[in-house]
Design a protein around this motif. Structure first.
Motif, short mmCIF file in Angstrom:
data_model
loop_
_atom_site.label_atom_id
_atom_site.label_comp_id
_atom_site.label_asym_id
_atom_site.label_seq_id
_atom_site.Cartn_x
_atom_site.Cartn_y
_atom_site.Cartn_z
N MET A 28 8.73 -28.78 -30.47
CA MET A 28 8.41 -28.72 -29.29
C MET A 28 6.90 -29.52 -28.87
O MET A 28 6.94 -30.07 -28.04
N ALA A 29 5.98 -28.93 -29.84
CA ALA A 29 4.47 -29.49 -29.67
C ALA A 29 4.48 -30.98 -29.93
O ALA A 29 3.84 -31.80 -29.21
N ALA A 30 5.30 -31.33 -30.99
CA ALA A 30 5.34 -32.85 -31.45
C ALA A 30 5.90 -33.74 -30.28
O ALA A 30 5.68 -34.79 -30.06
N ILE A 31 7.09 -33.06 -29.69
CA ILE A 31 7.57 -33.86 -28.45
C ILE A 31 6.91 -34.37 -27.43
O ILE A 31 6.58 -35.30 -26.91
N VAL A 32 6.24 -33.00 -26.99
CA VAL A 32 5.28 -33.25 -25.80
C VAL A 32 4.06 -34.07 -26.19
O VAL A 32 3.60 -34.79 -25.49
N THR A 33 3.46 -33.91 -27.51
CA THR A 33 2.31 -34.63 -27.75
C THR A 33 2.34 -36.17 -27.77
O THR A 33 1.72 -36.98 -27.29
N LEU A 34 3.59 -36.53 -28.58
CA LEU A 34 4.02 -38.04 -28.57
C LEU A 34 4.07 -38.64 -26.98
O LEU A 34 3.74 -39.74 -26.89
N ASN A 35 4.73 -37.82 -26.21
CA ASN A 35 4.81 -38.26 -24.99
C ASN A 35 3.49 -38.19 -24.07
O ASN A 35 3.26 -39.34 -23.39
N VAL A 36 2.60 -37.37 -24.55
CA VAL A 36 1.17 -37.49 -23.63
C VAL A 36 0.50 -38.68 -24.30
O VAL A 36 -0.30 -39.38 -23.78
N LEU A 37 0.50 -38.74 -25.82
CA LEU A 37 -0.07 -39.97 -26.20
C LEU A 37 0.24 -41.42 -25.78
O LEU A 37 -0.29 -42.22 -25.48
N LEU A 38 1.72 -41.46 -25.50
CA LEU A 38 2.01 -42.90 -24.85
C LEU A 38 1.61 -42.87 -23.52
O LEU A 38 0.98 -44.04 -23.16
N GLY A 86 8.41 -34.84 -19.36
CA GLY A 86 8.17 -33.80 -20.47
C GLY A 86 9.32 -32.77 -20.29
O GLY A 86 9.86 -32.27 -21.16
N SER A 87 9.49 -32.56 -19.10
CA SER A 87 10.53 -31.34 -18.64
C SER A 87 11.88 -31.76 -19.01
O SER A 87 12.60 -31.15 -19.60
N VAL A 88 12.22 -33.29 -19.00
CA VAL A 88 13.53 -33.61 -19.44
C VAL A 88 13.58 -33.36 -20.96
O VAL A 88 14.61 -32.86 -21.52
N LEU A 89 12.44 -33.75 -21.76
CA LEU A 89 12.78 -33.65 -23.14
C LEU A 89 12.83 -32.21 -23.52
O LEU A 89 13.47 -32.05 -24.50
N VAL A 90 12.01 -31.41 -22.98
CA VAL A 90 11.70 -29.94 -23.39
C VAL A 90 13.11 -29.35 -23.07
O VAL A 90 13.70 -28.51 -24.01
N MET A 91 13.76 -29.55 -21.86
CA MET A 91 15.17 -28.68 -21.60
C MET A 91 16.01 -29.21 -22.26
O MET A 91 17.11 -28.68 -22.58
N SER A 115 16.98 -37.87 -14.35
CA SER A 115 15.63 -38.06 -15.25
C SER A 115 14.40 -37.92 -14.54
O SER A 115 13.23 -37.45 -15.10
N VAL A 116 14.61 -38.36 -13.17
CA VAL A 116 13.20 -38.40 -12.26
C VAL A 116 13.05 -37.17 -11.65
O VAL A 116 12.06 -36.69 -11.72
N LEU A 117 14.23 -36.62 -11.54
CA LEU A 117 14.27 -35.21 -10.76
C LEU A 117 14.78 -34.21 -11.49
O LEU A 117 16.07 -33.67 -11.29
#
Length: 300
Positions: free
Chosen positions: A258-268, A235-240, A96-98
Motif C-alpha cells: 500500500m505504501a508503494a502504491i501511494v508513494t508512486l502516485n505522489v511522485l507522479l 489514491g483513494s481509488v487505488l487503495v480501495m 474514479s473522480v468521485l
C-alpha cells in the motif's frame, strides 16, 4: 391366370402378399417415404427449424467454450478492449473522480469487463494538458518582461508522455507480477488480471486533467491545493481497489504494498508539478555601474 411354370412370375410378391393376408395389422416401411422424409428434414434444416450443430464450427466453439483466443501480440487480441459503450466510460470516469468509501472500482464499474479505450484517451489527454498548460503558465509568468522572448517547448510533450504512459503501464505490470507471485504462495488472496489493473490505473488519472488546467493560474497555494485534492481522490481509488488483494497477506507485505502504491502516485503528481510548473526565480535587481574616477598612481 399365370401357370405354375411361368418363369416371369414374381414369387417374392406372392410370398409378401400371403404374409399380409396372414397379418393385416403389420406395419410396412416404404423406401420412398424414407426418401421423402429425409428430403423434408433437409429442407427444415435449411429453413432454420432444425439444424445440425456440427455445421457451424464457430457456434459450436462458442457454446462449448473452446474458441481459441488471438495471441496478445495481434490487433485482434486488443480489439475487444476497445469495444465499450459510451455510458460505461462515463460511469467509470465519474467513479474514479468521485470515489465512494467501501466501493471497489473493479467490482462496481468494471464487472470483469475492462477496457483500454478510456485509459488510453485519459493518458493522452493528460499528456497534452500538461505540456500545453506548462507552456501557457511559463508564458504568463514571464509576460511583460523586456528581455523575455517566448519559445514553445515541444520537448515537454515527449517528457510528459514518457512519464504518464510509463506510470500507467509499467507500474501495473510490476503490481500484477507481484500479486501473482503472492497469490501462488497464499491461495486465498484476491487476484486481478493485468488488464483490470491497467484499467484502474488509467481511470485513476482522470482527476489530474482538471487539476493540470488549474495549474495554469500563477498562484502556488492554488496549485498545491489542487495537487493535494487530486492525490486524495486518485489514491483513494487505488487503495480501495487493491486493499482486498493484500488484506489477508503478511502485515509487513500489506503495509509495503500500500505504501508503494501511494508513494508512486505522489511522485507522479509532485514530479509533474515541480518540473512543468516550477516557481519562477525572482528577478535580480539591475544595478547601475558607476564610472570610477581616475586615480593617479604615483610613479616611483
Amino acid at each position: 391366370m399365370a401357370s405354375a411354370n411361368d418363369p416371369f412370375q414374381f414369387k417374392e410378391f406372392e410370398e409378401a402378399g400371403s404374409l399380409l393376408e396372414a397379418n393385416r395389422d403389420a406395419v410396412t416401411i416404404s423406401i420412398q417415404d424414407e426418401d421423402v422424409k429425409s428430403d423434408k428434414q433437409r429442407k427444415a434444416g435449411a429453413n432454420g427449424y432444425e439444424e445440425d450443430p456440427l455445421t457451424d464450427d464457430d457456434s459450436t466453439q462458442l457454446l462449448s467454450g473452446q474458441k481459441e483466443s488471438a495471441p496478445f501480440w495481434t490487433f485482434e487480441y486488443y480489439q475487444k478492449f476497445f469495444d465499450v459503450e459510451t455510458h460505461h466510460v462515463k460511469e467509470r470516469i465519474i467513479g474514479s473522480v468521485l470515489p465512494w468509501p467501501g466501493k471497489n472500482f473493479i467490482h462496481v464499474y468494471l464487472r470483469r469487463n475492462p477496457d483500454l479505450y478510456g485509459p488510453f484517451w485519459i493518458c493522452t489527454t493528460l499528456v497534452f494538458a500538461i505540456a500545453i498548460s506548462g507552456n501557457i503558465s511559463n508564458f504568463l509568468v514571464h509576460l511583460g518582461k523586456p528581455n523575455y522572448k517566448y519559445t514553445p517547448e515541444f520537448q515537454k510533450v515527449t517528457i510528459a508522455a514518457t512519464a504518464i504512459f510509463s506510470y500507467a503501464w509499467l507500474v501495473p505490470l510490476a503490481l500484477w507480477g507481484f500479486l501473482l507471485w503472492r497469490g501462488n504462495k497464499i491461495m486465498n488472496l484476491v487476484s486481478y488480471s493485468f488488464m483490470e489493473i491497467v484499467c484502474v490505473y488509467g481511470y485513476s488519472l482522470a482527476i489530474y486533467v482538471p487539476a493540470v488546467v488549474i495549474w495554469i493560474l500563477p498562484f502556488e497555494w492554488l496549485r498545491w491545493f489542487s495537487v493535494v485534492v487530486a492525490l486524495c481522490l486518485s489514491g483513494s481509488v487505488l487503495v480501495m481497489t487493491f486493499w482486498p488483494t493484500v488484506r489477508d497477506d503478511h502485515p509487513k507485505v500489506m503495509v509495503a504494498t500500500m505504501a508503494a502504491i501511494v508513494t508512486l502516485n505522489v511522485l507522479l503528481a509532485v514530479g509533474c508539478k515541480a518540473y512543468f510548473f516550477s516557481k519562477p526565480e525572482p528577478d535580480l535587481p539591475v544595478t547601475k555601474s558607476t564610472p570610477t574616477a581616475g586615480i593617479k598612481i604615483p610613479s616611483t
